[in-house]
Design a protein around this motif. Structure first.
Motif, PDB file in Angstrom:
ATOM      1  N   MET A  41       0.420  -2.214   6.468  1.00 27.22           N
ATOM      2  CA  MET A  41       0.968  -0.896   6.155  1.00 27.22           C
ATOM      3  C   MET A  41       0.789  -0.505   4.682  1.00 27.22           C
ATOM      4  N   GLN A  42       0.788  -1.496   3.796  1.00 27.30           N
ATOM      5  CA  GLN A  42       0.582  -1.234   2.367  1.00 27.30           C
ATOM      6  C   GLN A  42      -0.575  -2.107   1.889  1.00 27.30           C
ATOM      7  N   PRO A  43      -1.785  -1.716   2.257  1.00 26.40           N
ATOM      8  CA  PRO A  43      -2.951  -2.556   1.983  1.00 26.40           C
ATOM      9  C   PRO A  43      -3.322  -2.601   0.505  1.00 26.40           C
ATOM     10  N   LEU A  44      -3.469  -3.802  -0.012  1.00 21.48           N
ATOM     11  CA  LEU A  44      -3.910  -3.993  -1.391  1.00 21.48           C
ATOM     12  C   LEU A  44      -5.332  -4.541  -1.367  1.00 21.48           C
ATOM     13  N   ARG A  45      -6.218  -3.869  -2.049  1.00 22.99           N
ATOM     14  CA  ARG A  45      -7.635  -4.219  -1.990  1.00 22.99           C
ATOM     15  C   ARG A  45      -7.877  -5.693  -2.341  1.00 22.99           C
TER      16      ARG A  45
END
Length: 183
Positions: A41-45
């Protein structure tokens, strides 16, 4: 000499791919491996790139990436930084999501700027003329930057579960053709 059967890694986009999505169906039908992310839901590269690196390193045979939406951005970002791109034979890139779109920027801020470096492996990108998350012109721009063969897949929305593709046999046939060309 016969090439080993590649390890196919499924790279879903933001919020993962649900049961009706062709990626999930291919995973169930063909035994492909989904790259699991810590936070859909809160994707961090950086986190997503590290996860992909782990799966590529663990693969017992050469890898084929099957990416959808933000998974396409992951492929490009990972390829720019990884020392293991030689393990990847090909990338099948479908409906890239554009994290630089105004309505997506806040939620996907770690994904800007989009990596626009040529991919060091064979790739094919499928774009839709009415994708709500990426304009057709922008999908073509990504394909050009990444050195991917561009496929105009017509008006198929985001080429996902809502597109009514079911098991997407045409897509799987195209994936198999891409793999055959890459090995």
């Amino acid at each position: 000499m016969v090439s080993p059967v590649p390890t196919v890694l499924i790279l879903p986009g933001w919020q993962n791919s649900g049961d009706a999505h062709w990626q999930s169906r291919w995973e169930a039908l063909y035994g492909y491996t989904r790259v699991q992310q810590h936070d859909w839901m809160q994707p961090l590269r950086g986190d997503w790139m590290a996860q992909l690196e782990e799966y590529v390193l663990a693969a017992p045979t050469p890898v084929v990436l099957v990416a959808h939406s933000l998974g396409c951005m992951l492929t490009a970002a990972w390829a720019e930084h990884s020392q293991n791109t030689h393990k990847v034979q090909a990338a099948f890139l479908v409906a890239p999501g554009d994290p630089e779109r105004e309505e997506l920027r806040a939620a996907l801020k770690s994904w800007s700027p989009v990596v626009k470096q040529r991919l060091p492996f064979t790739s094919q990108l499928f774009g839709s003329t009415n994708d709500p998350y990426c304009s057709f012109a922008r999908a073509q721009e990504f394909a050009t930057a990444w050195g991917a063969e561009f496929v105009d897949y017509g008006a198929c929305g985001h080429i996902n579960g809502e597109s009514g593709l079911g098991d997407w046999p045409d897509g799987h046939d195209r994936l198999q053709a891409l793999i055959a060309r890459a090995i």
